[in-house]
Each structure stands twice: as structure tokens, then as C-alpha cells.
Design an enzyme around this catalytic site. Structure first.
Site, short mmCIF file in Angstrom:
data_model
loop_
_atom_site.label_atom_id
_atom_site.label_comp_id
_atom_site.label_asym_id
_atom_site.label_seq_id
_atom_site.Cartn_x
_atom_site.Cartn_y
_atom_site.Cartn_z
N LYS A 173 0.84 -1.21 0.00
CA LYS A 173 0.00 0.00 0.00
C LYS A 173 0.87 1.25 0.00
O LYS A 173 0.66 2.18 -0.79
CB LYS A 173 -0.92 -0.01 1.21
N ARG B 190 -3.46 3.01 8.31
CA ARG B 190 -3.77 1.80 7.55
C ARG B 190 -2.57 0.86 7.49
O ARG B 190 -1.43 1.31 7.40
CB ARG B 190 -4.22 2.16 6.14
N GLY C 84 -8.17 -7.48 3.81
CA GLY C 84 -9.08 -7.67 4.93
C GLY C 84 -8.49 -8.36 6.14
O GLY C 84 -9.17 -8.56 7.15
N MET D 276 -5.77 -7.36 8.00
CA MET D 276 -5.21 -6.48 9.04
C MET D 276 -6.09 -5.24 9.21
O MET D 276 -7.09 -5.09 8.52
CB MET D 276 -3.76 -6.13 8.70
N ARG E 195 -3.23 -1.66 -6.15
CA ARG E 195 -2.54 -2.93 -5.94
C ARG E 195 -2.88 -3.87 -7.09
O ARG E 195 -3.86 -3.63 -7.81
CB ARG E 195 -2.95 -3.56 -4.60
N HIS F 13 -2.81 -43.85 -2.08
CA HIS F 13 -3.10 -44.50 -3.37
C HIS F 13 -4.22 -43.77 -4.10
O HIS F 13 -4.11 -43.47 -5.30
CB HIS F 13 -3.47 -45.97 -3.13
N SER G 170 14.99 -43.05 -16.50
CA SER G 170 13.81 -42.29 -16.06
C SER G 170 13.72 -42.43 -14.55
O SER G 170 13.63 -43.54 -14.03
CB SER G 170 12.54 -42.83 -16.72
N CYS H 132 9.52 -39.72 -14.12
CA CYS H 132 8.14 -40.15 -14.33
C CYS H 132 7.40 -40.39 -13.01
O CYS H 132 6.30 -40.92 -12.99
CB CYS H 132 8.08 -41.40 -15.19
N TYR I 242 13.44 -34.50 -20.05
CA TYR I 242 12.00 -34.30 -20.03
C TYR I 242 11.44 -34.60 -18.64
O TYR I 242 12.11 -35.21 -17.80
CB TYR I 242 11.29 -35.20 -21.06
#
Length: 894
Positions: free
Chosen positions: A27, A97, A106, A108, A342, A458, A776, A844, A864
């Protein structure tokens, strides 16, 4: 500057460095920026976040010299306004503020109209030429100061206010005449005297107490919870600033007002000024909902000049900050003032659309646009959500483990889920917890609900992999399999088989009945932002899959191949399970081979389906991985059946069951996940792997003969030594390669590699790379082995406590443990590439779809990542962000 601080304790809006958001708070930085841009901003000062930290170090005491510095800096406000703080003839009122470095809307506290008392209110009335507005400011101050600073119950003020409004026949506060407002002031003063002992009439004492109250609001339970829920750590924000700003009054008649606007529509991203305003009101009135605000378009009709000034200034701020702005403003007697700007909170749809639109408009570069969109924005666009317009109360709540909201009929077994689904019914599978044998039922269901389990149980892992909404660990429900129902603890609610329920995988909420959901319609900007991501990312993105449908979804979302095709599901289908059980029960190699011959055609058809879908792209097929006992009935189940058969005297079936029980007991292991599984099965029974290899290579050969471009890779799991790979190659692969080649008259192309999921494999990767053409990482098992954690057990027992105590910062089964598992991965990559420079290395495991883990994979040079189909868009985005960040481009910090 105080010796105890790196910076000054207090800055004016004219001198504060608005780029230093961490020091001035969001702010304060915004107010400094707007002031320095010569936008109309009430003059003010900022007490820094450093002072807040010192306040807590001192045990809740303001640092020495702070108020002296505040008094000096208040002269800046007095000079700019021509008013004096505490002066009853020409009074200056201020707002006090909060303002954290990141937006915490909202959470503080704020106090308005501070610096007023019984004498000053008279001077304010003369100054405003409006007695009602002056006393309205006084009553507002008394209520806010009483509630926030003096900690008096707000209900007392509300009840008194309502009493007076009833007395004067006023529907809203604006309808109350000056006499009524004065009466409210007297009632409020009496409440303060009765509950605090005295009125705080000295403006400087009011200011000091308000500053302390704002600092204290940093550590209120709601603020602490908000930071925790939004992962706002101390390195991001550690304390709030305090902004002391000259009051401008939106409550001086109908030529004054207050409002909030967004520079673009925060719901859908349209490029329009979007917001509301209230005539004759102050800031809190808009958000409090006391009166109905008017659309901002009405301001254009009332005052085209003011609207144009608001529009032009708002768009200037958006262009400078390169972000949609959420702006608070006040109009005092026809003059516009900006009170805050903001970055706006938007829906995922709006976030993606505005990022693309602002790039087209030249406000953002593509790199900046990609960094504006978060993985959560992309993920949330893909799944249906509970319609926010519907008012419905959840009956229970669990862990939101896989996103999406769905309704279905409750079923309690996997077989029933399949049966009901085949009959055209929409079902949700409800279990205490799921097991591998339930996977077919999970696929048949639209969602999964369990009363046990955590985020990597699972049910959670499979649901995320197959893109099904899932709520796990819902301890509010008690599942009764015998009665095929669940009850809700602490209530008389009973949900029986066939009853409709709704689960929300975003919130973890469970509802009784069908709750309307909204299906996502992916905007063109979704595909455009991902196409930009593909321009920047270095990491490839592949998918984990079980069935052809997975592959189709993955390809639709831009997967560049299959990084893990699990084959065990192929053995679990009812028509194959009986055959495979015969394989397991076989006493000789020849008997096993004979039984496997019945499986090969079925497996080949499965492989052909998926390879056809992924034509032109690589598909890595993992050979059999789980322990064999998982495919046999449980010991308890068999013993029960044998006891029943003995009573009936059925000797032939009894003999079969006793033989099956003998085999089950022979296969039992103390720790099966670290026992006879993966490559160990392939070494012990190479004919099982050989049958799979035959099905894979024959499927590949037949599709190539059709003219398709097929890229097949065969991956051996659970390898710990290169000799295992060599053995499997010699006894289960090469003989089959020769036979298939002869059968189809061609050399079938394929790659041979391994899954790296054993610690020893990481440390001997240079040796393994002599044989393996690709690696992998199976990070799920690698994490279990590194920590000696059982994934299925730790979450429900001690992992949450470990995270709470800071022993472990994050769940290592969700995000790669960089210090341990990550170090092993890095060692593995370096060793492998010394042996085989161009070796392809991917991941993977479950972490392959986790944003932080993807960034880590980029940093160590993996080829990858492979993720569940519905995580492919996220992986594409994060891979691009990782590449952009590596170049040093970060988001603007103001």
C-alpha cells in the site's frame, strides 16, 4: 536514521522508494508511486516494515524515537493540506492503515478519521461546512477505534446504531439526519467509557495507540492463517508497514463518494473499467455491503470529466505496473483522490486472458506474460467447479487431493462402480481407502471419496494421474461396506448406495445431493499462452498413462510422448487376471510359458492401441513392476473360503483353494515393496518379461508395417546393478528380438533403458549407462528408499507433525527433496553423462507434475518430465518459467 535500523523509520510519500515494496509494504509503495507520478493522492507518510519487526522484538513496544520522527513527518502532511493535526480550528484528520509487502485483503486493521474529539468535530463541521458529515466522521472514528484499538465488542456499537436508526426511521446510515448522527456519537462515547474506562481524546495518543494496533494486527489468528494458507513466508513478507494518510471525505453530500475499480474485468478479463461506487460514503461502506453500490458506468453519466480522469489514471497505473490494478478512490466535493492501487485478484480465466491481451497490446513481453500465469491458474481452468451461485452447505470435509467438482451415485466397491457405469449410471466410488485392485472402479467412477489417507495415498495419486476429482482422509464419514452406506459423524445423515453426493476436489467439501457445477470452456488464450511456453522451454513434457484414453488426453494437451506406460493394469482386467494367476501358480518354466502364450495376444492389442494413439511420438513402456502376491486373493479371504468348503465337503475345489493358499503364503513378504518385484521378478522368471517384450515388439512391428511412425522404448524397473539389466537383455529381450525380427522380416526398432528408483542405481549410474540407452527417475520409490519412509504410512502418522515442526519443509512425495533425493539425482545425471554423453534422462514419478520439482529437473539438465495427462499444461508452463527465470527475468516487485 536510527542506529537500530538499516533505513529511516518513516518516509513521506514524496521520498519513499516505491520499488522497495518489502520496506514500504504494498500500500505504501503504491501511494508513493502515485504521488511521484503527480496523481491526486492525499499526502501521507509510511512507517516501515522494519519498525514492525522491531515492535515484536521489543515485546509489543514501539521503538524509542518513533513517535518523535512521526511528529516531524506529520508536518509534511500539514504543509501539503494547510491543516494542523490536533487543531480544533483547522483540523487535520488522518487514516492509519496497514500495508504488508504482499496483498492480504481484509486481514489487518485500519482506523479512519483519527484525530477527532468533541472540540475538533466542531472545527471540522465549520471546515467542511457540513455539520452532519463532521459528526458522521466522528461516529465512524469512535466505532473503528473502539473495536480495533480498544478491543470493544463490535456488537455493542452495531446494536446502538440500529436503535438510533429505528428511532429516526432511517433505513441506512445515509438516511440519518444530523441530530440522529449526534445521538449515535453520544451512545458510542458511552459504550467506550463503560468498556474502556475513559475516552481517548488526545489526537497524538489516538495516533500512537492506532499505530500499535496496526502492528498487532500482523499477528492476529486470521492474518497468520492467511499467510500460512497462501504460503507467505517471512522471506516474502515479515511485518506490515503503517500508512498515515490525510483524510479525504467521501461523505460530504452527494458530490462526494467512494469506490473501487479494476482496470479490467477480474472475472473474465475483458478490457473495461470494472467496479462500483457509493455517493456520500467512506471506503468501508463499499465492502461492508450496508448500502448497494452503483456500477462505475453510472459515474460516467454523473460526471464524464471525473470518469475520464479515473479511467486515464487507472490505465496509466496498469501500464506502469504491467498488471491489472485494483484501485480505491474517494471523491471529495467533486475532486478525485486515489487511496490505493494494488495488483488485482482475478479468476484463472481472467488471469490468462489479461496476460495474453496485455502482451498483444505491448504492455508485457511474452516472457513477462508467462511469469504472470501460475500453475494453479492453468490447473483450475481444466476442471469443473461447484457453481458459486448455489448456496449449499457441505456435510463433511476431507483433503482436496485432486481438483474438480463432480456429482454421482455413491457406490462402495470397485466392481459395482464398473457395473453401474456400464449400465449408464454416474458413480462416485466411496472407500475407506483404495488399493491397486480398486483401479478399475476408479476409472469407471467420476470421482473418488475416501475416509482415510493423505495427499499421496493411493487414491490421491491415482486420481491425479487419471484426472479424477478426489477427496481423501474425510474423517467426518464412517464407511460401512456391509450395509453399503456411510454416515456422517455427529449427525443423523446416512448416505446409502445409489444416493447422490457431490465432492469438490478444490476445497475437500462433500455434499449430499447433486450440486450444480460449471464446466470449463477453455478460451483461445489458454492455448496461446501454452504455445508461447513451448517457444521458451528446454525440458520436454511427456505423460504417464495406463490406458489409451490417457494417451488421447495427453496428446490433446500437448504431451510430446509417453514417459511412463504402466503395464500392470493390463494384467488386472478380469479376463487376464485368471490367466495371470495360472502363470503365478505354475510350478515349472514350461508351464509358465504355456500360460503366458494366452496373455500375449491380449497384451499386444493393448500396446497397439496406445502406440497408435501416440504415433510419431516416443512411448516408454515399463515392464512388470509390482509384487506377484498382489494378483492373488488375500490369505484371510482364502482361509474363510476353505473353512466354508470343508463344511460342504467339496474336495476338488477345496484342493484348488488349499494349493492357492500355499502359493499365497509362499509369496508373502515382510516388506513386499522392497522385495520380490520389478527386475527381480524379471530375473527370477525371465519368461514373464519375455512375454511382455514379445507383445510390445510384435505390436510395434505390425504398426510399422501399416506405415505408422512408431517409437518404442522398453524400461526395466527397480534396477540396482548393471548386471540385472544385462541379464534381462540376454535372457528376456535379445532372444525375442531375434524371433520377432524373423517373424516380421524386419529389425524392430526400440530403445532399452531403466527406471532409476534405487539409491544404489544413482551411485552406479556410470556403469548402468553402459547398457541403458535412457534413464527415467522413479522418484516415488527413490524417495521412499532415501528417507526409509513408507509412503502409505508416514502421512497419517508423523509427516504432518514433521512439517509443522519444520523438521521437513514439504511433503517429499509431492515435491522433490532437493537436499537428499535431488542430490542423488544430480550425481546420477553427472555419472551417466560421463559414460553416455547423449543419454536421455527424464522423470516419471508423482513429482514430475509438481511445479517446484519441474524447476529442479530443469536446473539439473533432465531431458523431459513426465506427468499425469491433466498436469501436462502445467508442466509446459512451468518448464518455460524455469527457462525464463534461469535467464534472470523475474516479475517486477512493485
Amino acid at each position: 536514521m536510527s542506529k537500530m535500523f538499516e533505513h529511516k523509520m518513516v518516509y513521506t510519500f514524496s521520498e519513499g522508494d516505491y520499488k522497495n515494496v518489502k520496506l514500504l509494504g504494498g500500500k505504501g509503495a503504491g501511494l508513493c508511486m502515485m504521488t511521484q507520478l503527480d496523481l491526486p493522492v492525499p499526502p501521507g507518510i509510511v512507517i516501515t516494515t522494519e519498525v514492525c519487526r522491531k515492535f515484536y522484538e521489543l515485546g509489543g513496544r514501539l521503538p524509542d524515537g518513533l513517535m518523535d520522527e512521526v511528529k516531524v513527518k506529520m508536518k509534511y502532511i500539514e504543509e501539503r493540506t494547510g491543516k494542523r493535526f490536533g487543531d480544533s480550528e483547522n483540523p487535520l484528520l488522518v487514516s492509519v492503515r496497514s500495508g504488508a509487502p504482499v496483498s492480504m485483503p481484509g486481514m489487518m486493521d485500519t482506523v479512519l478519521n483519527l484525530g477527532i474529539n468533541d472540540e475538533i468535530v466542531k472545527g471540522l463541521a465549520r471546515q467542511m461546512n457540513d455539520e452532519r458529515a463532521a459528526y458522521d466522521a466522528y461516529r465512524r472514528f469512535l466505532q473503528m477505534f473502539g473495536k480495533i484499538v480498544l478491543k470493544i465488542d463490535e456488537k455493542l456499537f452495531d446494536e446502538a446504531f440500529e436503535d438510533v436508526k429505528r428511532k429516526y426511521g432511517a433505513k441506512t446510515d445515509a438516511d440519518l439526519n444530523v441530530q440522529g448522527v449526534k445521538e449515535v456519537v453520544e451512545r458510542f462515547k458511552q459504550i467506550i467509557r463503560e468498556n474502556y474506562g475513559r475516552l481517548v481524546e488526545d489526537p497524538w495518543e489516538q495516533l500512537e495507540l492506532a499505530i500499535k494496533a496496526v502492528f498487532e494486527s500482523w499477528n492476529t489468528p486470521r492474518a497468520v492463517f492467511y499467510r500460512k494458507a497462501n504460503k507467505i513466508t517471512p522471506d516474502i513478507a515479515d511485518g506490515t508497514a503503517v500508512n498515515i494518510v490525510a483524510m479525504v471525505f467521501g461523505n460530504i453530500g452527494m458530490t462526494s463518494g467512494t469506490g473501487v475499480v479494476f482496470t479490467r474485468n477480474p472475472a473474465d478479463g475483458r478490457n473495461e473499467l470494472y467496479g462500483e461506487f457509493l455517493p456520500m460514503a467512506q471506503g468501508e461502506d463499499v465492502v461492508a455491503g450496508i448500502r448497494t453500490p452503483r456500477p462505475i458506468e453510472e459515474l460516467k453519466k454523473i460526471s464524464p470529466e471525473l470518469y475520464k480522469q479515473l479511467y486515464d489514471s487507472s490505465k496509466l497505473l496498469e501500464k506502469i505496473k504491467k498488471e491489472v490494478q485494483d484501485i480505491e478512490f474517494t471523491i471529495e466535493k467533486g475532486k478525485l483522490y486515489f487511496l490505493q492501487t494494488r495488483n488485482g485478484k482475478m479468476t484463472p480465466l481472467a488471469r490468462v486472458k489479461t496476460a495474453v491481451d496485455m502482451t498483444r497490446e505491448g504492455i508485457l513481453t511474452k516472457e513477462e506474460a508467462l511469469l504472470r500465469v501460475t500453475p494453479e491458474h492453468i490447473q483450475q481452468l481444466l476442471y469443473p467447479r461447484v457453481d458459486p451461485k448455489v448456496k449449499a452447505e457441505p456435510v463433511a470435509r476431507g483433503l482436496a487431493s485432486s481438483p474438480g467438482a463432480v456429482s454421482g451415485m455413491a457406490v462402495f466397491t470397485a466392481d459395482d462402480a464398473v457395473k453401474w457405469s456400464e449400465n449408464g449410471k454416474t458413480v462416485i466410488l466411496v472407500r475407506e481407502e483404495t488399493k491397486p485392485d480398486d483401479v478399475h472402479g476408479m476409472y469407471a467412477s467420476v470421482g473418488i471419496l475416501t475416509s482415510r489417507g493423505g495427499m499421496t495415498s493411493h487414491a490421491a495419486v491415482v486420481a491425479r494421474a487419471i484426472g479424477k476429482p478426489c477427496v481423501v482422509g474425510c474423517e467426518d464419514i464412517v464407511v460401512d461396506y456391509e450395509k453399503k452406506q456411510f454416515t456422517v459423524k455427529g449427525s443423523d445423515i446416512v448416505v446409502r448406495e445409489g444416493d447422490w453426493i457431490t465432492i469438490d476436489g478444490f476445497s475437500g467439501n462433500v455434499y449430499v445431493g447433486k450440486i450444480p457445477t460449471i464446466k470449463p470452456e477453455l478460451p483461445p488464450e489458454f492455448y496461446e499462452i501454452l504455445s508461447w511456453a513451448d517457444e521458451y522451454r528446454v525440458l520436454g513434457v511427456r505423460a504417464n498413462a495406463d490406458i489409451p484414453e490417457d494417451a488421447e488426453i495427453a496428446r490433446k494437451f500437448g504431451a510430446e510422448g509417453i514417459g511412463l506406460l504402466r503395464t500392470e493394469r493390463m494384467f488386472r482386467a478380469p479376463d487376464r487376471l485368471e490367466i495371470f494367476r495360472r502363470v503365478i501358480m505354475s510350478n515349472t518354466t514350461e508351464e509358465r510359458k504355456k500360460n503366458l502364450e494366452d496373455l500375449i495376444p491380449l497384451l499386444k492389442n493393448d500396446f497397439k492401441e496406445i502406440l497408435r494413439v501416440m504415433e510419431g511420438l516416443p512411448v516408454i513402456i515399463r515392464l512388470f513392476d509390482p509384487p506377484l502376491h498382489e494378483f492373488l486373493p488375500s490369505e484371510v479371504e482364502l482361509v474363510t473360503e476353505i473353512m466354508e468348503l470343508k463344511k460342504k465337503g467339496n474336495s476338488e475345489e477345496l484342493k484348488e483353494k488349499e494349493e492357492l493358499l500355499r502359493r499365497v503364503r509362499a509369496l508373502q513378504e515382510a516388506n513386499p515393496m522392497m522385495g520380490h518385484r520389478g527386475v527381480r521378478v524379471g530375473v527370477t522368471y525371465p519368461e514373464i518379461y519375455a512375454a511382455q517384450v514379445r507383445a510390445i515388439l510384435e505390436a510395434t512391428a505390425e504398426l510399422i508395417k501399416e506405415g505408422l511412425d512408431i517409437k518404442t522404448s522398453i524400461m526395466v524397473p527397480q534396477v540396482c546393478d548393471v548386471k540385472e539389466l544385462e541379464y534381462v537383455r540376454k535372457h528376456a529381450v535379445d532372444p525375442v528380438v531375434k524371433e520377432v525380427g524373423e517373424k516380421y522380416g524386419m529389425k524392430v526398432p526400440f530403445k532399452y533403458g531403466t527406471m532409476i528408483e534405487v539409491v544404489r542405481a544413482c551411485l552406479t549410474a556410470d556403469e548402468i549407462a553402459r547398457v541403458a540407452e535412457f534413464f527415467s527417475f522413479g522418484t516415488n520409490d527413490l524417495t521412499q528408499g532415501t528417507f526409509t519412509f513408507s509412503r502409505d504410512d508416514v502421512e497419517g502418522k508423523f509427516l504432518p507433525r514433521y512439517i509443522e515442526l519444520g523438521i521437513i519443509s514439504e511433503n517429499p512425495f509431492k515435491t522433490i527433496d532437493v537436499k537428499g533425493v535431488g542430490k542423488l539425482m544430480k550425481i546420477c545425471v553427472e555419472l551417466a553423462r560421463k559414460t553416455r554423453k547423449d543419454i536421455e534422462i527424464g522423470i516419471c514419478g508423482e513429482q514430475g507434475g509438481d511445479p517446484k520439482s519441474i524447476e529442479f529437473c530443469h536446473s539439473i539438465g533432465l531431458t523431459y518430465v513426465s506427468a499425469s495427462p491433466y498436469r501436462i499444461p502445467v508442466a509446459r508452463l512451468v518448464a518455460a518459467q524455469a527457462a525464463i527465470k534461469e535467464k534472470g527475468l523475474e516479475l517486477a516487485k512493485y
